[in-house]
Design an enzyme around this catalytic site. Sequence first.
Site, short mmCIF file in Angstrom:
data_model
loop_
_atom_site.label_atom_id
_atom_site.label_comp_id
_atom_site.label_asym_id
_atom_site.label_seq_id
_atom_site.Cartn_x
_atom_site.Cartn_y
_atom_site.Cartn_z
N CYS A 384 0.75 -0.66 -0.22
CA CYS A 384 -0.11 0.45 -0.21
C CYS A 384 0.45 1.41 -0.20
O CYS A 384 1.75 1.68 -1.16
CB CYS A 384 -0.76 -0.80 1.08
SG CYS A 384 -2.91 1.17 0.86
N HIS A 510 -4.15 -5.01 0.20
CA HIS A 510 -3.03 -5.32 1.30
C HIS A 510 -2.67 -7.01 1.98
O HIS A 510 -4.64 -7.70 1.85
CB HIS A 510 -3.76 -5.16 2.93
CG HIS A 510 -3.50 -3.87 2.76
ND1 HIS A 510 -3.10 -2.84 3.65
CD2 HIS A 510 -4.46 -2.40 2.37
CE1 HIS A 510 -2.59 -1.56 3.73
NE2 HIS A 510 -3.45 -1.44 3.20
N GLU A 512 -1.62 -9.20 3.33
CA GLU A 512 -1.53 -9.51 4.99
C GLU A 512 -3.14 -9.87 5.56
O GLU A 512 -3.06 -10.77 6.32
CB GLU A 512 -0.97 -8.72 5.25
CG GLU A 512 -1.31 -7.40 6.08
CD GLU A 512 -1.20 -5.96 4.83
OE1 GLU A 512 -1.39 -6.85 3.28
OE2 GLU A 512 -1.50 -4.92 5.38
N1 GLN Z 1 -1.65 6.81 2.95
C1 GLN Z 1 -2.27 6.33 1.41
C2 GLN Z 1 -3.42 6.24 0.89
O1 GLN Z 1 -4.68 6.64 1.20
C3 GLN Z 1 -1.90 4.51 1.93
C4 GLN Z 1 -3.03 3.94 3.04
C5 GLN Z 1 -2.55 2.19 2.87
O2 GLN Z 1 -0.79 1.96 3.20
N2 GLN Z 1 -3.31 1.86 3.82
O3 GLN Z 1 -4.25 5.58 -0.47
#
Ligand code: GLN
Length: 537
Positions: A384, A510, A512
């Site tokens: 992410c 994600h 995970e």
């Molecule tokens: N801050 C980033 C976004 O909103 C990544 C979010 C995250 O890592 N879950 O896109």
Amino acid sequence: MSSQTKYIFVTGGVSSSLGKGIVAASLAKLLQAQGYKTTIQKLDPYINVDPGTLNPYEHGECYVTNDGAETDLDLGHYERFLNVPTSQANNITTGRIYQSVISKERQGMYLGKTVQVIPHITDEIKENIKFLGSNGEFDIIITEIGGTVGDIESLPYIEALRQLKWEMGEDNLIVIHLTLIPYLSAAKELKTKPTQHSVKTLMESGVQADILVCRTEHELNDEIKEKLARFCNVNVDCVIESVDVNTIYDVPNHMYRECLDKVALKKLKLDYNEPDLGSWNNFLDKYKNPKDTIKIALIGKYVELQDSYKSILESFIHAGAVNEVDVDVIPLHSEFINSENVHDKLQSFNGILVAPGFGERGVEGKIEAIKYVRLNNIPFFGICYGMQMAVIEYARNMLKLDDANSTEVNPNTKNPVIDLMEEQKNITEKGGTMRLGAWKCDITRETLCHSVYKTENIEERHRHRYELNNKYLNQLEENGLVASGKNKDTNLVEVVEVKDHPWFIGVQYHPEYKSTVLSPHPLFVSFVSAAILNKNK
Ligand code: GLN
């Protein structure tokens, strides 16, 4: 198996952090392993509608389900133990309960009545609890009440439990109370008094515990078990010892040895069958007998607390077992990484993971770390925010766009290679408004990502507002960054990788959240195996 869905409630006494979630998940595992369709539900007494708005320091990681619910991290344990997806219905908060009751009140649905904690809030809680069992999908639902009995905020939940126990009858609903038996080293004695008091506190609300699970650092002898049984109105075989273990994944076997599943099923008038823990124990065997150790740096900004990146740490355990190595994950604070110290800080690692995150703190350190691993052929996994940082690093150093950035960090950058998603631009409310939950992704053939997943169609869970800005995609690809996964409907880039690097993958989603004991995530498995290769080269 049974016509009526049966409920097992898990309450906590004496202290918080005793591991109700793990006991609940372990019992569910034992029931599932003997053929009962089982799920777990978590009731959180806080007033936030969901933990999505909570800082990880407050309540640990925010876990995301397929249906896009931002939930308590215990749901992660449930999925990892049971290998069955959960949903919004598995997590209820006081905020959600009140939100629903207040909205019904505004719609006039209470027909002029005074809206009160009892019956309206308790009815709403009961409805939510029963909803999960309403379509007959499950034989047994384990319902964990967050917090500790005696807390003001958990009172409506305990009252709802009292009513449900009365309505459903004792064959259909039982209560497991998890407590702590402290050891006083000066007296060299285990003490039962705090447990007696917490069982009494529960009884003051009209709820009798059926089974006690006692967390302890030392084994409980028969005398202590008998004493607890006598003072707390439970059968002596219903006093279950839960002695500290090295890994949470040992708890199902411990609960099996203590017959927690057997006594629970007996109380619910259900048949006991020998649980089949074969594949679970295969995993444990590999996990406990690693042939080697690898060192992975987890670079993020919430590194002081174990719970902030819970699912990532657990995914490494699953992937380590597959590869028969111990994965030593060492958290590094990105704020303290810079071009001068990056070599010293990272040279001893076999792989680097840059974690998800929000906001500007520590981003330059992440970018510095990514540059180092890209140039030094160290396996890199960006999740992410970690993927977004990899794109920024590539744009700055390969495309020579010195001020490339995310508009989350610098809204005025001339080169917003990461930018707010179009549909996010008019959103001002924070809770539940990100791009959440499972989205489809197409994987390009003949990429590293394809060799990992071995399929062209995947679905992964998301939680973000920003995306790779497609205006820069051609330029990035011409310079060797490969967009190997895309969502066809939205045209969002979901995966990037670097050509001619041993293992460099950034994912917008994600992975995970989907790794479980019985189904370790392929990206983690492959990353760990790349780190082993890197170590042995
Ligand atoms: N801050 C980033 C976004 O909103 C990544 C979010 C995250 O890592 N879950 O896109």
